[in-house]
Design a protein around this motif. Structure first.
Motif, PDB file in Angstrom:
ATOM      1  N   SER A   1       0.848  -1.200   0.000  1.00 33.08           N
ATOM      2  CA  SER A   1       0.000   0.000   0.000  1.00 33.08           C
ATOM      3  C   SER A   1       0.881   1.247   0.000  1.00 33.08           C
ATOM      4  O   SER A   1       2.096   1.176   0.205  1.00 33.08           O
ATOM      5  CB  SER A   1      -0.905   0.004   1.240  1.00 33.08           C
ATOM      6  OG  SER A   1      -0.114   0.149   2.405  1.00 33.08           O
ATOM      7  N   ARG A   2       0.234   2.388  -0.204  1.00 35.17           N
ATOM      8  CA  ARG A   2       0.962   3.658  -0.149  1.00 35.17           C
ATOM      9  C   ARG A   2       1.511   3.908   1.254  1.00 35.17           C
ATOM     10  O   ARG A   2       2.614   4.423   1.410  1.00 35.17           O
ATOM     11  CB  ARG A   2       0.053   4.811  -0.572  1.00 35.17           C
ATOM     12  CG  ARG A   2      -0.240   4.818  -2.058  1.00 35.17           C
ATOM     13  CD  ARG A   2      -1.075   6.027  -2.452  1.00 35.17           C
ATOM     14  NE  ARG A   2      -0.354   7.283  -2.361  1.00 35.17           N
ATOM     15  CZ  ARG A   2       0.480   7.765  -3.282  1.00 35.17           C
ATOM     16  NH1 ARG A   2       0.718   7.065  -4.374  1.00 35.17           N
ATOM     17  NH2 ARG A   2       1.072   8.932  -3.124  1.00 35.17           N
ATOM     18  N   THR A   3       0.745   3.533   2.273  1.00 34.21           N
ATOM     19  CA  THR A   3       1.212   3.715   3.649  1.00 34.21           C
ATOM     20  C   THR A   3       2.478   2.909   3.891  1.00 34.21           C
ATOM     21  O   THR A   3       3.441   3.412   4.489  1.00 34.21           O
ATOM     22  CB  THR A   3       0.111   3.288   4.645  1.00 34.21           C
ATOM     23  OG1 THR A   3      -1.069   4.035   4.370  1.00 34.21           O
ATOM     24  CG2 THR A   3       0.544   3.512   6.072  1.00 34.21           C
ATOM     25  N   HIS A   4       2.497   1.677   3.415  1.00 32.99           N
ATOM     26  CA  HIS A   4       3.679   0.827   3.550  1.00 32.99           C
ATOM     27  C   HIS A   4       4.867   1.450   2.815  1.00 32.99           C
ATOM     28  O   HIS A   4       5.995   1.481   3.331  1.00 32.99           O
ATOM     29  CB  HIS A   4       3.367  -0.572   3.020  1.00 32.99           C
ATOM     30  CG  HIS A   4       4.477  -1.543   3.175  1.00 32.99           C
ATOM     31  ND1 HIS A   4       4.780  -2.476   2.222  1.00 32.99           N
ATOM     32  CD2 HIS A   4       5.389  -1.731   4.167  1.00 32.99           C
ATOM     33  CE1 HIS A   4       5.824  -3.184   2.611  1.00 32.99           C
ATOM     34  NE2 HIS A   4       6.207  -2.752   3.789  1.00 32.99           N
TER      35      HIS A   4
ATOM     36  N   TRP B   1       5.322   4.657   2.116  1.00 28.18           N
ATOM     37  CA  TRP B   1       5.765   5.849   2.842  1.00 28.18           C
ATOM     38  C   TRP B   1       6.561   5.483   4.084  1.00 28.18           C
ATOM     39  O   TRP B   1       7.552   6.145   4.416  1.00 28.18           O
ATOM     40  CB  TRP B   1       4.577   6.739   3.222  1.00 28.18           C
ATOM     41  CG  TRP B   1       4.121   7.608   2.094  1.00 28.18           C
ATOM     42  CD1 TRP B   1       2.968   7.513   1.383  1.00 28.18           C
ATOM     43  CD2 TRP B   1       4.821   8.714   1.534  1.00 28.18           C
ATOM     44  NE1 TRP B   1       2.910   8.479   0.411  1.00 28.18           N
ATOM     45  CE2 TRP B   1       4.042   9.242   0.485  1.00 28.18           C
ATOM     46  CE3 TRP B   1       6.044   9.326   1.810  1.00 28.18           C
ATOM     47  CZ2 TRP B   1       4.439  10.332  -0.281  1.00 28.18           C
ATOM     48  CZ3 TRP B   1       6.431  10.418   1.057  1.00 28.18           C
ATOM     49  CH2 TRP B   1       5.634  10.904   0.024  1.00 28.18           C
ATOM     50  N   LEU B   2       6.154   4.424   4.783  1.00 25.98           N
ATOM     51  CA  LEU B   2       6.910   3.971   5.959  1.00 25.98           C
ATOM     52  C   LEU B   2       8.305   3.498   5.564  1.00 25.98           C
ATOM     53  O   LEU B   2       9.293   3.818   6.235  1.00 25.98           O
ATOM     54  CB  LEU B   2       6.158   2.862   6.694  1.00 25.98           C
ATOM     55  CG  LEU B   2       4.951   3.308   7.494  1.00 25.98           C
ATOM     56  CD1 LEU B   2       4.188   2.090   8.024  1.00 25.98           C
ATOM     57  CD2 LEU B   2       5.376   4.208   8.642  1.00 25.98           C
TER      58      LEU B   2
END
Length: 135
Positions: free
Chosen positions: A50-53, A55-56
């Motif tokens: 995902s985008r969150t992954h 970004w992390l």
């Protein structure tokens, strides 16, 4: 005299500990990424879910790249002083009697800068993934 060199308290040891500490944290971060990504590669599913992954991963790689470059830069300056001797104090050239140790330190600093480059390359890869993702 080697005994005098061993008995001299060297402030560079703190910088060497910093390099080792940063390298250990970066190795743990990289190992965790490998343990998470490898099964996904075997299943042929996307490594970044995902985008969150993404970004992390990007943030982690950036933080660790900056920490690694600061550790390598600090250690390389002190290692250069140890190799050439410190002219403005009574401290001698540490690397004459401890050549093997200083050579090992130089190699570890090279690998510190290499790991910084690889973390930066990983961050660029994540930016490319983020710019192309449709999530």
């Amino acid at each position: 005299n080697l005994d005098d060199l061993i008995n001299v308290k060297n402030s560079a040891s703190l910088l060497n500990r910093y390099v080792v500490g940063v390298s250990a944290v970066v190795a743990a971060h990289s190992l965790l990424q490998l343990l998470i990504s490898f099964p996904r590669l075997l299943r042929k599913s996307p490594v970044i879910q995902s985008r969150t992954h993404a970004w992390l991963l990007f943030a982690g790689d950036q933080v660790f790249a900056y920490a690694t470059i600061s550790a390598g830069a600090a250690a390389s300056g002190v290692t250069n002083l140890n190799r050439t001797g410190i002219r403005h104090t009574a401290l001698p050239n540490f690397c004459k009697p401890l050549r093997s140790f200083c050579d090992h330190v130089a190699v570890s600093i090279f690998f510190t800068f290499l790991s910084c480059f690889l973390l930066a390359a990983s961050a660029v890869q994540e930016v490319i993934w983020l710019s192309r993702s449709k999530y």
